[in-house]
Structure formats: C-alpha cells, structure tokens
Design an enzyme around this catalytic site. Structure first.
Site, PDB file in Angstrom:
ATOM      1  N   HIS A 102       0.845  -1.191   0.000  1.00  0.00           N
ATOM      2  CA  HIS A 102       0.000   0.000   0.000  1.00  0.00           C
ATOM      3  C   HIS A 102       0.880   1.241   0.000  1.00  0.00           C
ATOM      4  CE1 HIS A 102      -2.974  -3.011   1.085  1.00  0.00           C
ATOM      5  NE2 HIS A 102      -3.917  -2.123   0.824  1.00  0.00           N
ATOM      6  N   HIS A 126      -5.870  -5.326  -6.126  1.00  0.00           N
ATOM      7  CA  HIS A 126      -5.872  -6.526  -5.295  1.00  0.00           C
ATOM      8  C   HIS A 126      -7.257  -6.794  -4.715  1.00  0.00           C
ATOM      9  CE1 HIS A 126      -5.022  -3.213  -2.470  1.00  0.00           C
ATOM     10  NE2 HIS A 126      -5.609  -3.958  -1.553  1.00  0.00           N
ATOM     11  N   CYS A 143     -13.344  -4.167   7.336  1.00  0.00           N
ATOM     12  CA  CYS A 143     -12.874  -4.495   5.997  1.00  0.00           C
ATOM     13  C   CYS A 143     -11.584  -5.281   6.142  1.00  0.00           C
ATOM     14  CB  CYS A 143     -12.672  -3.240   5.155  1.00  0.00           C
ATOM     15  SG  CYS A 143     -11.552  -2.027   5.876  1.00  0.00           S
ATOM     16  N   HIS A 151      -8.693  -8.218   3.797  1.00  0.00           N
ATOM     17  CA  HIS A 151      -8.199  -8.847   2.585  1.00  0.00           C
ATOM     18  C   HIS A 151      -8.221 -10.368   2.748  1.00  0.00           C
ATOM     19  CE1 HIS A 151      -6.323  -4.867   2.874  1.00  0.00           C
ATOM     20  NE2 HIS A 151      -6.366  -4.842   1.562  1.00  0.00           N
ATOM     21  N   GLU A 160     -10.738  -7.671  14.419  1.00  0.00           N
ATOM     22  CA  GLU A 160     -10.921  -6.225  14.380  1.00  0.00           C
ATOM     23  C   GLU A 160     -11.992  -5.760  15.357  1.00  0.00           C
ATOM     24  OE1 GLU A 160     -12.093  -2.935  10.930  1.00  0.00           O
ATOM     25  OE2 GLU A 160     -11.025  -4.769  10.384  1.00  0.00           O
ATOM     26  N   GLU A 200      -5.609   3.204  -2.341  1.00  0.00           N
ATOM     27  CA  GLU A 200      -6.314   1.928  -2.231  1.00  0.00           C
ATOM     28  C   GLU A 200      -6.829   1.598  -3.627  1.00  0.00           C
ATOM     29  OE1 GLU A 200      -6.470  -0.337  -0.230  1.00  0.00           O
ATOM     30  OE2 GLU A 200      -6.489   0.332   1.854  1.00  0.00           O
ATOM     31  N   GLU A 210      -8.838  -1.614  -5.099  1.00  0.00           N
ATOM     32  CA  GLU A 210      -9.354  -2.906  -4.669  1.00  0.00           C
ATOM     33  C   GLU A 210     -10.596  -3.361  -5.436  1.00  0.00           C
ATOM     34  OE1 GLU A 210      -8.079  -2.673   0.038  1.00  0.00           O
ATOM     35  OE2 GLU A 210     -10.140  -2.201  -0.498  1.00  0.00           O
TER      36      GLU A 210
END
EC number: 5.3.3.2
Length: 197
Positions: A25, A32, A67, A69, A87, A119, A121
C-alpha cells in the site's frame, strides 16, 4: 504471526500472485482483492466504525463495520469471520450466529489518501446479520470507536468529510436497496474469480 499477504488481481479479477500487505500500500498500490462488511443487528442498526488514528492508511475516517483482505486460498466467509474476530472482538458465540448476505459482489474502487497512499481494490460488500446487543470489543490497533447507528444516520455520514471514500461509493449503491435488513442477496455470480464464497 507471519506477514499478511494480499491477493493480486489482473483486469479480469483473476488471482495472479500475492504480495505483503504492508509493503503493497503506497502511491502505486497494485490492484488486489479485499472486502467490506456491514454488521447489521436484528433491529436494523448498523455497526459503524472509526478507523484507529494511527493506522497507516486512511487513519481516523468513519466507515462500515470492518474491511480486510482474503488471504491466498482463503474463502470470503472465512476472511470476514477472521476480521470480525480480530478487528471487532466478536466472540465465538456471536460468530456462530452470523448470517451472511452477498450484497454488492461486483464493487471495486480506487481512492487516494491525503498522504498519497492509494487503495486499489476489488472489494465485494457483504452484510453480516447478528442478534441485537451482542458483545463487540474493538481492537484499539484497528478501531478508534464503534457505534450502533440507525440507517438514517448512516446515510447522513455520506455528506461529511470524515467518511471514507469507499463508504461514500458503497452507500451510493446501498441506499437504493432500502433499509439494511431489506438488502437483497445478490448471490455469487458477480464475485471475482479470485475468491470462493
């Protein structure tokens, strides 16, 4: 704990490799795989969070519930459950009761932070429905604040500068779908080929 890896995608949203999350990042972040999740309780309230103030990307912005990955070979549900635990501090009993809905499987975005970090995505959006008054214990390294909001208040956040750019884009697609408990299941068809449901 090892280095977290992200799944790199081509223009057809197929997996073409992996890379370390932290090192990837920057001002030229590769395209991604990611996800966003809105936790909605059975009373229709939405868990809205403020990102931790010392997060490297987009610190302090207000956004959806969580959020993350999906890791290499990790399916979408497993990845979301992992982030709900890590989280938001949801316990095993709460996680066992979660009901998932694929809401915006085709969502993707690109956003640039004030420091120039990008970002970039493909970011399917899910709803996680949970019982009302379930325990949430946010990880302070990830979340500054977490609050249960009415849908009307969620809609008002869109016009405020504190909202994350992806939140604004997602709400533009979610608002026409009605209240959160009414969001229809969009199914798996438009999910990227790089991830399994």
């Amino acid at each position: 704990m090892g280095v977290e890896e992200i799944v790199l995608l081509n223009a057809d949203d197929e997996a073409v490799g992996t890379a370390p999350k932290g090192a990837s990042h920057h001002r030229d972040t590769p395209y991604h795989l990611a996800f966003s999740c809105y936790v909605v309780d059975t009373e229709g309230r939405v868990l809205i969070t403020q990102r931790a103030l010392d997060k490297r990307t987009f610190p302090g912005v207000w956004t959806g519930s969580c959020c993350g990955h999906p890791g290499p070979g990790e399916n979408l549900r497993t990845a979301v459950l992992r982030r709900l635990r890590d989280e938001l501090g949801m316990d095993e009993a709460s996680l066992a009761s979660v009901s998932f809905t694929s809401v915006l499987p085709g969502f993707q975005y690109r956003a640039v932070a004030e420091d120039g970090t990008v970002e970039n995505e493909r970011c399917p959006v899910l709803r996680a429905t949970v019982p009302a008054n379930g325990p949430v214990r946010p990880n302070p390294e990830e979340v500054e604040r977490a609050e249960w909001w009415t849908w009307e208040r969620c809609l008002e956040l869109v016009d405020r500068p504190q909202a994350s750019p992806w939140y604004r884009l997602q709400l533009a697609e979610l608002a026409p779908l009605g209240a959160p408990l009414d969001w229809p299941d969009a199914g798996e068809r438009d999910l990227p080929p790089a991830v399994r449901w």
